[in-house]
Design a protein around this motif. Structure first.
Motif, mmCIF file in Angstrom:
data_model
loop_
_atom_site.group_PDB
_atom_site.id
_atom_site.type_symbol
_atom_site.label_atom_id
_atom_site.label_comp_id
_atom_site.label_asym_id
_atom_site.label_seq_id
_atom_site.Cartn_x
_atom_site.Cartn_y
_atom_site.Cartn_z
ATOM 1 N N THR A 30 -34.017 -86.582 14.404
ATOM 2 C CA THR A 30 -33.662 -85.203 14.757
ATOM 3 C C THR A 30 -34.704 -84.509 15.625
ATOM 4 O O THR A 30 -35.898 -84.523 15.325
ATOM 5 C CB THR A 30 -33.499 -84.377 13.463
ATOM 6 O OG1 THR A 30 -32.537 -84.996 12.629
ATOM 7 C CG2 THR A 30 -33.055 -82.951 13.786
ATOM 8 N N VAL A 31 -34.244 -83.864 16.684
ATOM 9 C CA VAL A 31 -35.092 -82.989 17.494
ATOM 10 C C VAL A 31 -34.742 -81.549 17.111
ATOM 11 O O VAL A 31 -33.615 -81.103 17.313
ATOM 12 C CB VAL A 31 -34.885 -83.220 18.997
ATOM 13 C CG1 VAL A 31 -35.780 -82.277 19.806
ATOM 14 C CG2 VAL A 31 -35.178 -84.674 19.361
ATOM 15 N N TYR A 32 -35.711 -80.843 16.535
ATOM 16 C CA TYR A 32 -35.455 -79.507 16.019
ATOM 17 C C TYR A 32 -35.662 -78.398 17.046
ATOM 18 O O TYR A 32 -34.974 -77.387 17.015
ATOM 19 C CB TYR A 32 -36.385 -79.217 14.826
ATOM 20 C CG TYR A 32 -36.070 -80.009 13.601
ATOM 21 C CD1 TYR A 32 -34.868 -79.830 12.919
ATOM 22 C CD2 TYR A 32 -36.975 -80.947 13.095
ATOM 23 C CE1 TYR A 32 -34.582 -80.562 11.771
ATOM 24 C CE2 TYR A 32 -36.693 -81.676 11.952
ATOM 25 C CZ TYR A 32 -35.495 -81.479 11.293
ATOM 26 O OH TYR A 32 -35.212 -82.203 10.169
ATOM 27 N N LYS A 33 -36.647 -78.572 17.921
ATOM 28 C CA LYS A 33 -37.040 -77.451 18.774
ATOM 29 C C LYS A 33 -37.278 -77.896 20.211
ATOM 30 O O LYS A 33 -37.827 -78.975 20.464
ATOM 31 C CB LYS A 33 -38.327 -76.811 18.217
ATOM 32 C CG LYS A 33 -38.626 -75.446 18.770
ATOM 33 C CD LYS A 33 -37.616 -74.432 18.283
ATOM 34 C CE LYS A 33 -37.863 -73.049 18.878
ATOM 35 N NZ LYS A 33 -36.781 -72.110 18.511
ATOM 36 N N LEU A 34 -36.860 -77.032 21.142
ATOM 37 C CA LEU A 34 -37.087 -77.222 22.567
ATOM 38 C C LEU A 34 -37.820 -75.990 23.101
ATOM 39 O O LEU A 34 -37.372 -74.859 22.897
ATOM 40 C CB LEU A 34 -35.756 -77.350 23.310
ATOM 41 C CG LEU A 34 -34.801 -78.468 22.874
ATOM 42 C CD1 LEU A 34 -33.446 -78.266 23.534
ATOM 43 C CD2 LEU A 34 -35.378 -79.831 23.236
ATOM 44 N N VAL A 35 -38.951 -76.210 23.760
ATOM 45 C CA VAL A 35 -39.723 -75.109 24.336
ATOM 46 C C VAL A 35 -40.091 -75.473 25.763
ATOM 47 O O VAL A 35 -40.719 -76.510 25.999
ATOM 48 C CB VAL A 35 -41.009 -74.823 23.522
ATOM 49 C CG1 VAL A 35 -41.869 -73.787 24.234
ATOM 50 C CG2 VAL A 35 -40.659 -74.352 22.119
ATOM 51 N N LEU A 36 -39.716 -74.634 26.713
ATOM 52 C CA LEU A 36 -40.103 -74.829 28.111
ATOM 53 C C LEU A 36 -41.355 -74.019 28.385
ATOM 54 O O LEU A 36 -41.406 -72.813 28.124
ATOM 55 C CB LEU A 36 -38.963 -74.421 29.044
ATOM 56 C CG LEU A 36 -37.805 -75.428 29.056
ATOM 57 C CD1 LEU A 36 -36.525 -74.777 29.551
ATOM 58 C CD2 LEU A 36 -38.159 -76.639 29.913
ATOM 59 N N ASP A 37 -42.377 -74.689 28.889
ATOM 60 C CA ASP A 37 -43.675 -74.049 29.127
ATOM 61 C C ASP A 37 -43.646 -73.304 30.455
ATOM 62 O O ASP A 37 -44.094 -73.808 31.486
ATOM 63 C CB ASP A 37 -44.770 -75.117 29.121
ATOM 64 C CG ASP A 37 -46.147 -74.521 29.373
ATOM 65 O OD1 ASP A 37 -46.301 -73.294 29.215
ATOM 66 O OD2 ASP A 37 -47.064 -75.287 29.734
ATOM 67 N N HIS A 38 -43.115 -72.087 30.412
ATOM 68 C CA HIS A 38 -42.989 -71.296 31.642
ATOM 69 C C HIS A 38 -44.341 -70.794 32.155
ATOM 70 O O HIS A 38 -44.433 -70.297 33.278
ATOM 71 C CB HIS A 38 -42.039 -70.120 31.411
ATOM 72 C CG HIS A 38 -40.610 -70.544 31.225
ATOM 73 N ND1 HIS A 38 -39.834 -71.018 32.261
ATOM 74 C CD2 HIS A 38 -39.817 -70.586 30.125
ATOM 75 C CE1 HIS A 38 -38.634 -71.329 31.811
ATOM 76 N NE2 HIS A 38 -38.595 -71.082 30.516
ATOM 77 N N ASP A 39 -45.390 -70.916 31.346
ATOM 78 C CA ASP A 39 -46.729 -70.528 31.806
ATOM 79 C C ASP A 39 -47.384 -71.643 32.623
ATOM 80 O O ASP A 39 -48.345 -71.409 33.347
ATOM 81 C CB ASP A 39 -47.623 -70.185 30.617
ATOM 82 C CG ASP A 39 -47.128 -68.946 29.868
ATOM 83 O OD1 ASP A 39 -46.489 -68.097 30.505
ATOM 84 O OD2 ASP A 39 -47.383 -68.843 28.658
ATOM 85 N N GLY A 40 -46.864 -72.848 32.494
ATOM 86 C CA GLY A 40 -47.428 -73.974 33.229
ATOM 87 C C GLY A 40 -46.788 -74.138 34.593
ATOM 88 O O GLY A 40 -45.653 -73.703 34.828
ATOM 89 N N ASP A 41 -47.486 -74.782 35.494
ATOM 90 C CA ASP A 41 -46.986 -74.951 36.868
ATOM 91 C C ASP A 41 -45.735 -75.817 36.910
ATOM 92 O O ASP A 41 -44.837 -75.586 37.724
ATOM 93 C CB ASP A 41 -48.079 -75.587 37.753
ATOM 94 C CG ASP A 41 -49.273 -74.657 37.944
ATOM 95 O OD1 ASP A 41 -49.091 -73.438 37.811
ATOM 96 O OD2 ASP A 41 -50.382 -75.171 38.206
ATOM 97 N N GLU A 42 -45.656 -76.816 36.052
ATOM 98 C CA GLU A 42 -44.545 -77.771 36.098
ATOM 99 C C GLU A 42 -43.369 -77.394 35.195
ATOM 100 O O GLU A 42 -42.306 -78.012 35.271
ATOM 101 C CB GLU A 42 -45.050 -79.169 35.705
ATOM 102 C CG GLU A 42 -46.188 -79.696 36.572
ATOM 103 C CD GLU A 42 -45.789 -79.865 38.029
ATOM 104 O OE1 GLU A 42 -44.590 -80.040 38.303
ATOM 105 O OE2 GLU A 42 -46.684 -79.826 38.890
ATOM 106 N N VAL A 43 -43.554 -76.389 34.331
ATOM 107 C CA VAL A 43 -42.536 -75.981 33.350
ATOM 108 C C VAL A 43 -42.045 -77.214 32.577
ATOM 109 O O VAL A 43 -40.862 -77.559 32.570
ATOM 110 C CB VAL A 43 -41.356 -75.235 34.022
ATOM 111 C CG1 VAL A 43 -40.515 -74.520 32.954
ATOM 112 C CG2 VAL A 43 -41.827 -74.236 35.062
#
Length: 398
Positions: A235-248
């Motif tokens: 199971t994958v519980y969480k998805l977070v996109l790192d919008h603070d990083g250059d590559e997201v």
């Protein structure tokens, strides 16, 4: 009268030991706990006060506003559902609508400021487990994912169902999380990422007139079809996109005990893996830290550059269900909020000095306080308690 005291029911030795351990741990003040009378299943930043306030989803069937600048005032409550609220988000016109997915198979909505009830979005055949908002072709849309293994796209204003997304090739189980990938979206085509109780992460392209699942060639095997991103074991519980990083980049947490960074530049293959242990329900990232939490109750801070564990913070005495970064006026993360099945909302520093001070504080003997008995609000029935426990324990065994 029906009892809610677990001591009145048969318990195994392990269950009794867990209950006693949690009771002993429940009086701690680490993270300046705000104690609510309901299990907390999810949380989201309040966009009106992003540096201090969150909106939490309660098993008692409500969404409650919690402000760390005014911790005694938890009376702003959005009511209506009579079943647990499992997920929450904010969006719609002017970002002024609160949406909550519930066990009654629907998505409720309220005006964020007035608390007036809005439209109810009915279409799922089982619990709604994730909700997100976005814009598509000038329209405000809501996307919901359920335990019925479906993703539904709604027109927020009209309430109309636009699309129902399903994977007809690789069996997709109960939806766990949804994330809008703004870096890969355009005005007329939305990029959505979904996680579910199977280990597969899926990407979708959504337009007003249709949708498709993203299918590509395997990065290391030209000519071989890749329908999903497969980097976890369960199971994958969480998805977070790192919008603070250059590559997201995409960050994930899983029942396999890890949180991972899936690098966009490497076609979302694993670049870094952090072994938290036990089920990792939540992950948050800053430029300095990778923060993980879940079933083992501890919040772990990992040095993002070295990948080494920096510290592990005690506080919660049941499963942690969400981590939310509190941000200042410039959008920079300043503090971390955590919520839990234990019914507490806690706040933690992000600066090293603050973390170091907490670690030293937690080394001192705990002075137990006599706790006043409080009657829980909106008690779940024994059947609902068992169902919630089964949901938390067995998502990866579907």
């Amino acid at each position: 009268m029906q009892s809610s005291d677990p001591g009145h029911f048969f318990e195994t030795d392990a269950e009794q030991a867990t209950r006693q351990r949690r009771a002993a741990k429940s009086g701690n003040k680490y993270g300046s706990p705000i104690v609510l009378k309901s299990k907390i299943l999810a949380a989201v930043l309040d966009p009106r006060s992003p540096s201090s306030a969150v909106l939490v989803a309660e098993s008692a069937g409500a969404v409650r506003r919690v402000d760390f600048n005014d911790p005694e005032n938890t009376k702003t409550v959005y009511r209506g559902p009579t079943t647990p609220v499992s997920c929450v988000t904010v969006g719609g016109p002017n970002n002024g609508t609160l949406f909550a997915g519930t066990w009654d198979k629907s998505v409720w909505s309220w005006d964020l400021d007035s608390k007036a009830p809005g439209k109810k979005y009915i279409g799922h055949a089982d619990f709604v487990k994730s909700v997100v908002c976005a814009k598509l072709g000038g329209k405000d849309i809501l996307i919901s994912g359920g335990a019925d293994k479906k993703i539904i796209v709604w027109d927020i204003t009209s309430g109309a169902r636009l699309h129902t997304l399903k994977d007809d090739v690789v069996n997709m189980l109960s939806i766990q999380d949804l994330a809008v990938d703004h870096a890969a979206s355009t005005e007329d085509e939305l990029s959505l990422i979904s996680a579910s109780s199977d280990p597969h992460i899926r990407r979708w392209k959504i337009r007003t007139d249709g949708w498709e699942q993203v299918v590509e060639e395997l990065p290391n095997a030209p000519g071989t079809e890749r329908r999903t991103i497969l980097e976890h074991e369960t199971t994958v519980y969480k998805l977070v996109l790192d919008h603070d990083g250059d590559e997201v980049d995409l960050w994930t947490s899983s029942g396999d005990g890890t949180a991972k960074c899936l690098a966009r530049i490497k076609n979302f293959t694993c670049e870094d893996s952090f072994h938290h242990g036990d089920h990792v329900r939540a992950v948050a990232v800053t430029d300095q830290w990778v923060i993980t939490a879940g079933r083992d109750e501890d919040i772990k801070f990992w040095d993002r550059a070295s990948g080494k564990l920096y510290c592990s913070l005690l506080g919660h005495y049941d499963e942690v269900t969400e981590l939310v970064l509190l941000r200042n006026a410039k959008g920079s993360a300043e503090r971390l909020c955590s919520v839990s099945i234990d019914g507490t909302v806690r706040v933690w520093p992000l600066a090293k000095a603050g973390l170091d001070a907490l670690v030293e504080e937690q080394k001192k003997p705990v002075v137990e306080e006599k706790k006043e008995e409080t009657k829980p609000e909106g008690l779940l029935s024994a059947e609902e308690e068992a169902e919630l426990a089964a949901l938390m324990d067995d998502d990866d065994e579907e």
